[in-house]
Design a protein around this motif. Structure first.
Motif, PDB file in Angstrom:
ATOM      1  N   VAL A 109       0.474   3.949  -2.885  1.00  0.00           N
ATOM      2  CA  VAL A 109       0.665   2.523  -2.620  1.00  0.00           C
ATOM      3  C   VAL A 109       1.157   2.322  -1.188  1.00  0.00           C
ATOM      4  O   VAL A 109       1.636   3.249  -0.538  1.00  0.00           O
ATOM      5  N   GLY A 110       1.031   1.096  -0.716  1.00  0.00           N
ATOM      6  CA  GLY A 110       1.476   0.764   0.632  1.00  0.00           C
ATOM      7  C   GLY A 110       0.315   0.736   1.607  1.00  0.00           C
ATOM      8  O   GLY A 110      -0.829   1.053   1.273  1.00  0.00           O
ATOM      9  N   PRO A 111       0.571   0.347   2.858  1.00  0.00           N
ATOM     10  CA  PRO A 111      -0.496   0.114   3.843  1.00  0.00           C
ATOM     11  C   PRO A 111      -1.155   1.379   4.395  1.00  0.00           C
ATOM     12  O   PRO A 111      -2.095   1.265   5.178  1.00  0.00           O
ATOM     13  N   ILE A 112      -0.679   2.561   4.023  1.00  0.00           N
ATOM     14  CA  ILE A 112      -1.334   3.812   4.425  1.00  0.00           C
ATOM     15  C   ILE A 112      -1.948   4.490   3.197  1.00  0.00           C
ATOM     16  O   ILE A 112      -3.161   4.697   3.118  1.00  0.00           O
ATOM     17  N   ASP A 113      -1.113   4.811   2.224  1.00  0.00           N
ATOM     18  CA  ASP A 113      -1.610   5.486   1.029  1.00  0.00           C
ATOM     19  C   ASP A 113      -2.535   4.592   0.204  1.00  0.00           C
ATOM     20  O   ASP A 113      -3.474   5.081  -0.422  1.00  0.00           O
TER      21      ASP A 113
END
Length: 251
Positions: A109-113
């Motif tokens: 989750v999040g803007p990279i993963d």
């Protein structure tokens, strides 16, 4: 458990992104809505992809995913995105080389993963199913294109690369008429898809040379086997899928 060694794959010359710009995550990301925030139009890409062989579309999907992987290079330390990349290049030889997998959504989750999970999931679905169900491969191409356009810090170079790539593929990889009776039980899938394409074909700085593509793909098999890439199908997996012949060899 001893961690697996990383893949030998490194960022290709045709993915050119400013290192400082890559560290800036100036795009909207919400794991609950994902593509609702995408703005790019994939219709022109899909129209041009319809004039390509199935294998060329598969390789194009992997090349689009390359941009995603290297856009976030150095911003996360898990080996999975590059391992999936390596096994996906192997899958352009025969889609059965890429194992079916599901990564836990709440661990990515999040803007990279989050974008990486989406990229891996859509790419694998398109490659696993796209030979028999071409809509799934078109869906992967559409999603990956819009995803890459959404997260890239600089888009002009990517679009120029894509325009060049589509012209090159159109010149060497027209659609191939298929007869389902030629391989009724899907035992020789990789033989039905036309010429092979590897990473060198997608480098605008190199002439089209199938021998270089074959060398690159052979290297992906060698590296995946040497590092026990968990996303590369095992001989047992392939037997279960009625794979004929000696595995991990180019047709």
């Amino acid at each position: 458990m001893t961690p697996l060694p990383p893949s030998a794959l490194t960022c290709p010359a045709w993915v050119q992104l400013d290192a400082n710009a890559r560290r800036s995550l100036r795009f909207v990301w919400d794991d609950a809505r994902v593509d609702a925030d995408f703005r790019a139009d994939a219709v022109p890409l899909l129209d041009q992809s319809a004039r390509l062989s199935v294998r060329a579309r598969m390789a194009l999907a992997v090349a689009l995913y390359e941009w995603l992987v290297w856009r976030f290079d150095g911003l996360q330390d898990r080996p999975d995105p590059v391992q999936v990349l390596e096994a996906s290049w192997c899958a352009t030889v025969d889609p059965r080389y890429l194992v079916y997998f599901e990564l836990e959504r709440d661990e990515w989750v999040g803007p990279i993963d989050g974008p990486l999970w989406c990229g891996m999931t859509h790419l694998s679905f398109g490659l696993n199913n796209g030979v028999r169900h071409e809509g799934d491969l078109y869906g992967a191409l559409s999603f990956l294109y819009r995803l890459v356009m959404h997260v890239l810090p600089q888009r002009d170079g990517f679009q120029q690369w894509l325009d060049h790539t589509l012209k090159r593929l159109a010149a060497v990889a027209p659609p191939i008429p298929s007869d389902p009776l030629d391989d009724l039980f899907d035992q020789r899938v990789g033989e039905q898809l036309g010429p092979l394409f590897g990473r060198p074909t997608f480098d605008p700085g190199l002439p089209r040379d199938e021998s270089q593509d074959r060398a690159f793909l052979a290297g992906c098999f060698t590296e995946s086997l040497a590092t026990a890439n968990p996303y590369l199908a095992t001989p047992g997996d392939l037997r279960d899928l009625d794979f004929e012949g000696e595995p991990y060899r180019l047709p």
